[in-house]
Design a protein around this motif. Structure first.
Motif, PDB file in Angstrom:
ATOM      1  N   PRO A 192       0.816  -1.225   0.000  1.00 16.74           N
ATOM      2  CA  PRO A 192       0.000   0.000   0.000  1.00 16.74           C
ATOM      3  C   PRO A 192       0.848   1.273   0.000  1.00 16.74           C
ATOM      4  N   GLU A 193       2.068   1.187   0.457  1.00 17.36           N
ATOM      5  CA  GLU A 193       2.931   2.379   0.484  1.00 17.36           C
ATOM      6  C   GLU A 193       3.426   2.749  -0.910  1.00 17.36           C
ATOM      7  N   THR A 194       3.738   1.734  -1.704  1.00 14.51           N
ATOM      8  CA  THR A 194       4.385   1.999  -2.994  1.00 14.51           C
ATOM      9  C   THR A 194       3.542   1.612  -4.202  1.00 14.51           C
ATOM     10  N   GLY A 195       2.520   0.803  -4.003  1.00 14.31           N
ATOM     11  CA  GLY A 195       1.738   0.315  -5.130  1.00 14.31           C
ATOM     12  C   GLY A 195       2.386  -0.842  -5.881  1.00 14.31           C
ATOM     13  N   VAL A 196       3.511  -1.318  -5.381  1.00  8.58           N
ATOM     14  CA  VAL A 196       4.183  -2.442  -6.050  1.00  8.58           C
ATOM     15  C   VAL A 196       3.347  -3.719  -5.889  1.00  8.58           C
ATOM     16  N   VAL A 197       3.162  -4.410  -7.004  1.00  8.53           N
ATOM     17  CA  VAL A 197       2.380  -5.648  -7.011  1.00  8.53           C
ATOM     18  C   VAL A 197       3.344  -6.835  -6.989  1.00  8.53           C
ATOM     19  N   PRO A 227      -9.173  -1.313 -12.237  1.00  8.47           N
ATOM     20  CA  PRO A 227      -8.308  -0.613 -13.197  1.00  8.47           C
ATOM     21  C   PRO A 227      -8.959  -0.593 -14.579  1.00  8.47           C
ATOM     22  N   ASN A 228      -8.612   0.420 -15.355  1.00  5.99           N
ATOM     23  CA  ASN A 228      -9.147   0.468 -16.720  1.00  5.99           C
ATOM     24  C   ASN A 228      -8.033   0.372 -17.758  1.00  5.99           C
ATOM     25  N   ARG A 229      -6.849  -0.018 -17.291  1.00  4.37           N
ATOM     26  CA  ARG A 229      -5.768  -0.171 -18.253  1.00  4.37           C
ATOM     27  C   ARG A 229      -4.666  -1.021 -17.648  1.00  4.37           C
ATOM     28  N   LEU A 230      -3.855  -1.520 -18.535  1.00  5.24           N
ATOM     29  CA  LEU A 230      -2.639  -2.231 -18.173  1.00  5.24           C
ATOM     30  C   LEU A 230      -1.483  -1.413 -18.761  1.00  5.24           C
ATOM     31  N   PRO A 231      -0.271  -1.589 -18.303  1.00  8.63           N
ATOM     32  CA  PRO A 231       0.142  -2.415 -17.179  1.00  8.63           C
ATOM     33  C   PRO A 231      -0.151  -1.732 -15.847  1.00  8.63           C
ATOM     34  N   LEU A 232      -0.282  -2.535 -14.813  1.00 10.16           N
ATOM     35  CA  LEU A 232      -0.571  -1.999 -13.495  1.00 10.16           C
ATOM     36  C   LEU A 232       0.750  -1.705 -12.783  1.00 10.16           C
ATOM     37  N   THR A 233       1.316  -0.580 -13.200  1.00 11.54           N
ATOM     38  CA  THR A 233       2.595  -0.139 -12.642  1.00 11.54           C
ATOM     39  C   THR A 233       2.376   0.337 -11.212  1.00 11.54           C
ATOM     40  N   PRO A 234       3.423   0.434 -10.409  1.00 10.90           N
ATOM     41  CA  PRO A 234       3.252   0.883  -9.022  1.00 10.90           C
ATOM     42  C   PRO A 234       2.474   2.201  -8.919  1.00 10.90           C
ATOM     43  N   GLU A 235       2.795   3.144  -9.794  1.00  6.98           N
ATOM     44  CA  GLU A 235       2.096   4.436  -9.670  1.00  6.98           C
ATOM     45  C   GLU A 235       0.591   4.274  -9.914  1.00  6.98           C
ATOM     46  N   ARG A 236       0.254   3.514 -10.937  1.00  3.68           N
ATOM     47  CA  ARG A 236      -1.170   3.345 -11.244  1.00  3.68           C
ATOM     48  C   ARG A 236      -1.891   2.628 -10.115  1.00  3.68           C
ATOM     49  N   VAL A 237      -1.250   1.622  -9.554  1.00  5.27           N
ATOM     50  CA  VAL A 237      -1.884   0.876  -8.463  1.00  5.27           C
ATOM     51  C   VAL A 237      -2.008   1.767  -7.230  1.00  5.27           C
ATOM     52  N   TRP A 238      -1.000   2.530  -6.959  1.00  6.08           N
ATOM     53  CA  TRP A 238      -1.015   3.443  -5.810  1.00  6.08           C
ATOM     54  C   TRP A 238      -2.142   4.471  -5.975  1.00  6.08           C
ATOM     55  N   ARG A 239      -2.324   4.948  -7.205  1.00  8.24           N
ATOM     56  CA  ARG A 239      -3.405   5.897  -7.452  1.00  8.24           C
ATOM     57  C   ARG A 239      -4.775   5.234  -7.290  1.00  8.24           C
TER      58      ARG A 239
END
Lengths: 770, 164
Positions: free
Chosen positions: A631-636, A746-758
């Motif tokens: 949750p801190e970084t959005g890293v999956v 999500p509405n797009r890939l790839p699910l990068t850390p920033e996108r996941v964090w957002r």
């Protein structure tokens, strides 16, 4: 004990032994006597008129032999393309994308060619460009192609789906658009079904621009001498390349020879023609062999993956049964069509899933833009369409209070049920596969926050068109050589074909060798793609072995002065009247009289019998993914990866598992890390530093590769194809897992850390899709 | 002002053989190996030192030969994939890669082998975590990595067993 001697076993692959010693030959290792080195001068703008090309300075540089431009190609047919011949070998009057070849510099050394490449002066006049599909669709958009081209697509392409295909080349100049291709598919009454639905779920997603990254960049060495062309190339489909080259030079097919040694990674991206015309026209110009090896950056600009913006609207009854699906697909296919019309057609077929869909409407459009040309990639349109529709299905499940497995359980087609009218029914037990995937995931579920799981499935009309030929030649010592036009690119076809031949002829695997992919030597093979080799080449090879056995029996009958029906097959031998026995080698030697001779068996496959019904088989995908989000970084972090390959029969189980994990890993790359990004006219990350692919540290913590072998394919021993299936549904599974971990879809890939964090922090995308 | 030197005479030991050549100052080790010495077992891909395909050992240390100047190898010892097997007998790493199906297309394999050799020579019996960390600089697009890690692990296990 199994009923088989050789197939069904993870035999030691001989190609792997060659590869670990460094002795395996790839196209990059091939030289020709007296060859020159080529470097390509490329456009440094997206869309511009070419005003002039000045090669004076380059030609004066040391060791430079020639500079080839479009003007030199006037005596030739200057374009290629197996569906639409729209792809200029060298840009003639204008460039259509950053990176497009404008001139070829030929020199005695690679260094000299590289130095002189920078001395070719090209003067341009910029034209307004269209960099996205949306821009290309806009009213009054600048045209990427002003002219019409003849469609070269053959019957096998036209009959691919048996539905409406539009080659968008209207007669009237004023009516031209940037639509390269359009495919529609419809049945039932979608509007009525939606009107009566309990729930309607709409979603729009963006599938990213990917690069397959076959680690050996596109390359070829070509020699044009006295009206004959010989090319060694990294092409997956040497026969298709031959056809394009024959058209360019107006040569008979017999005078064009294309051969393919080992390939350093294909994944669909080495399908069809790439750099072979460049090397060939250069050789034609100077009368010497020419070697052209692209850099990775040039390879990215040669072929990337079609992006897609996909809108899905699905209607459900109260129990979660699908009543209707409406899907609108817009692909950005880049400056030239290449294989994108087929990718689009397959995306349409593969978008709505292996479900009972009583009412359906799919509209697909492939757009020309001023970006790098897109073409085939592992999965052929399935990863794009499947991601969109599976995400939509999972959102519906959430709204209906069902879990991801349950909504699929309620909608999956059963074995034998058709998902495309008039096509072969699904030859897989997806319901059983789903239970395997779901229970594997559940078994190792972790009870931690920000943990999510997703299951996803797909079905692809695979195998391509059933045209295949194979030969076996039995030597006078009883050993066997298999000839096939199917290309070895790591998937293990060489080993697999030797297993089939050994099994069919009853000989030891150690006496079988395989020769592949030389259009003047090996029998015709349409393509090496669509996961077809095990099934279709396997069938052709079985027939070739049966033919060889017939010939051997006939010869033995002559030797024994009996009738052929008195001769029966034994493993590697025949038995005649009164228990007489002869091994294959003895039959050959006795019949020819001497230590000499050879018997050839031929196997032909076309659209009839078991391969009448299309597609030849369905390649299904069933995957489960569990993720843990920081949750801190959005890293999956991928905690679990489960794949269930419904392959009928695994001729080499270890090779199938290798394909499955490789395909799924590429799927994880596209779902979590990989994306080419255009910044203005050019890519911001056309290199392997900034284009991030999965690395060893990204490996899922748990990997469970399941082979479901129910012997229900039409291929040898009940086999179906593998290689793409476990990539196709990964995007949907990852999206669902991440959504369940973070609470937003999500509405797009790839699910990068920033996108996941957002997503996690309920913030908008910093870079929403155009 | 003197013209910059464009050529250098060097002496390099390559797979145990001393090679003396004059090379261009801009010559990269990968081109020297592949073109000048016809040792084509080593491949090249990203040309930016991030994919690991071109890995060879220089004085026993893994380097990316795509970004290593040939002149810097002067007086050093270079080991490539061609040296691994001898007399038709595969190196244990090569055997393990074949057995574990740790390759498909094989283009990245010479780099992985040399990288793994670099590790296991320096740190025999390395543990799985060390292996994974050590191989992070090498990309494989075919296998999904697990079989590669298993192959290297199996050799490390043999080393541990032999050390006992």
């Amino acid at each position: 004990m199994t009923e088989f001697s050789t197939v069904g076993t993870s035999v030691r692959r001989r190609d792997l032994v060659e590869k670990v010693t460094g002795s395996a030959e790839y196209t990059v290792d091939v030289t020709m006597p007296g060859m020159l080195h080529a470097k390509v001068v490329r456009s440094d703008r997206a869309h511009a008129r070419i005003l002039s090309i000045d090669a004076t300075e380059a030609l004066a540089a040391p060791d430079v032999v020639a500079v080839v431009t479009a003007a030199d190609l006037e005596p030739l047919f200057p374009r290629f393309g197996h569906i639409i011949a729209d792809h200029f070998i060298l840009a003639p009057d204008k460039v259509r994308y950053f990176g497009e070849p404008v001139a070829i510099v030929l020199a005695e050394t690679l260094g000299a060619a590289s130095d002189a490449m920078r001395l070719v002066r090209v003067e341009y006049e910029d034209l307004p460009s269209v960099m996205t599909a949306a821009a290309a669709l806009a009213e009054g958009a600048p045209l990427v192609h002003e002219q019409a081209y003849d469609a070269t697509g053959d019957d096998s392409f036209k009959s691919l789906t048996g539905k409406k295909h539009t080659m968008e080349f209207p007669e009237a100049e004023g009516a031209r658009t940037n639509v390269a291709h359009e495919v529609d598919l419809e049945w039932g009454d979608v509007d009525a079904a939606r009107a009566g639905a309990h729930l309607v779920v709409e979603s729009t997603v963006h599938y990213p621009m990917l690069y397959a990254y076959g680690m050996e960049p596109y390359n070829a060495v070509a020699s044009y001498v006295d009206g004959a062309l010989s090319v060694v190339s990294s092409a997956q489909h040497p026969y298709m390349v031959r056809d394009d080259l024959a058209r360019i030079f107006d040569l008979p097919l017999s005078r064009v020879r294309v051969s393919t040694p080992y390939i350093g990674g294909g994944y669909g991206s080495k399908s069809y023609t790439k750099v072979e015309p460049l090397a060939s026209v250069a050789s034609w110009m100077v009368g010497r062999p020419v070697k052209l090896v692209l850099s990775v950056e040039e390879a990215i600009y040669t072929t990337r993956v079609d992006t897609a913006d996909i809108h899905v609207r699905s209607s459900f009854d109260a129990e979660g049964h699908i009543l209707a699906r409406e899907i609108d697909i817009v692909m950005d296919s880049g400056a030239y069509a290449d294989n994108s019309p087929l990718v689009l057609a397959k995306c349409v077929n593969r978008s709505f899933g292996p479900y009972r869909v009583p009412n359906l409407r799919v509209r697909g459009r492939s757009l020309y833009t001023n970006t790098a040309p897109a073409s085939s990639y592992r999965g052929f349109g399935a990863p794009q369409g499947n991601f969109a529709a599976e995400t939509n299905l999972d959102q519906a499940a959430e709204q209906l209070g069902l879990d991801g497995a349950e909504i699929r359980r309620r909608n999956l087609v059963r074995h034998g049920e058709a998902i495309l009218p008039g096509k072969r029914g699904i030859d897989a037990d997806l319901l059983a596969d789903l239970e395997i995937a779901a229970s594997s995931l559940e078994r190792d579920r972790k009870d931690t926050p920000y943990y999510g799981m997703g299951v996803s499935c797909s079905a692809s009309d695979a195998g391509a068109y059933p045209i295949s030929t194979a030969q076996v030649r039995i030597q006078f010592d009883g050993s066997v050589i298999v000839f096939s036009g199917s290309t070895e690119m790591g998937q293990g076809s060489q080993s697999l074909l030797s297993q089939v031949a050994a099994e069919e002829l009853g000989v030891d695997l150690g006496v079988v060798s395989v020769v592949q992919s030389d259009t003047s030597v090996t029998p015709y093979e349409r393509t090496t793609g669509a996961s077809r080799t095990s099934t279709l080449v396997g069938l052709a090879l079985q027939r070739a072995c049966a033919d060889a056995r017939t010939r051997i029996r006939d010869m033995a009958a002559e030797i024994w002065s009996c009738t052929p029906d008195e001769v029966i097959d034994l493993p590697g031998a025949v038995q005649g009247p009164e228990g007489a026995k002869l091994a294959y080698g003895e039959v050959v030697r006795k019949w020819f009289g001497g230590t000499a001779g050879e018997v050839t068996g031929i196997g032909l496959l076309r659209r009839e019998g078991v391969t009448q019904e299309m597609p030849p088989f369905w390649e299904t995908g069933m995957v489960g993914v569990a993720v843990e989000v920081d949750p801190e970084t959005g890293v999956v972090t991928v905690d679990q990866l489960v794949t269930v390959a419904d392959i009928g029969f695994a001729i080499n189980p270890q090779a199938v598992e290798g394909q499955d994990l490789g395909a799924a890993t590429q799927g994880l790359g596209g779902a979590l890390y990989e994306e080419l990004v255009y910044d203005g006219p050019q890519l911001a990350n056309a290199n392997m530093v900034d284009y991030r692919v999965p690395r060893v540290t990204d490996m899922p913590r748990k990997i469970d590769l399941v082979l479901a072998e129910r012997r229900d394919g039409i291929g040898p021993y009940g086999a179906k194809g593998a290689g793409e299936g476990q990539l196709n549904p990964i995007g949907g599974a990852v999206a669902a897992a991440v959504a369940r971990a973070v609470g937003r879809w999500p509405n797009r890939l790839p699910l990068t850390p920033e996108r996941v964090w957002r997503l996690l922090n309920d913030l908008e995308d910093s870079d929403p899709p155009a | 002002m003197a013209e910059p030197r464009t050529e250098f005479a060097i002496s390099v030991e390559v797979n145990g053989t001393t090679v003396e050549r004059t090379v261009e100052s801009r010559s990269l080790l990968i081109d020297f190996l592949r073109s000048d010495l016809a040792l084509t077992g080593t491949k090249v891909s990203c040309e930016l030192q991030v994919c690991g395909v071109c890995t060879v050992l220089v004085d026993g240390r893994p380097v990316s030969s795509c970004t290593y100047l040939t002149v810097d190898a002067d007086g050093r010892s270079v080991t490539t994939v061609e040296s691994l097997s001898s007399g038709g007998k595969l190196h244990p790493l090569q055997e393990a890669f074949v057995d574990c199906h740790a390759l498909q297309c094989g283009f990245c394999t010479p780099g992985f082998l040399m990288m793994a050799k670099g590790l296991l020579d320096a740190n025999p019996g390395a543990e799985r975590e060390e292996i994974v960390e050590h191989l992070e600089g090498n990309i494989c697009r075919c296998t999904g990595y697990r079989p590669i890690v298993e192959a290297v692990e199996s050799v490390a296990r043999q080393q541990r067993a032999e050390a006992k």
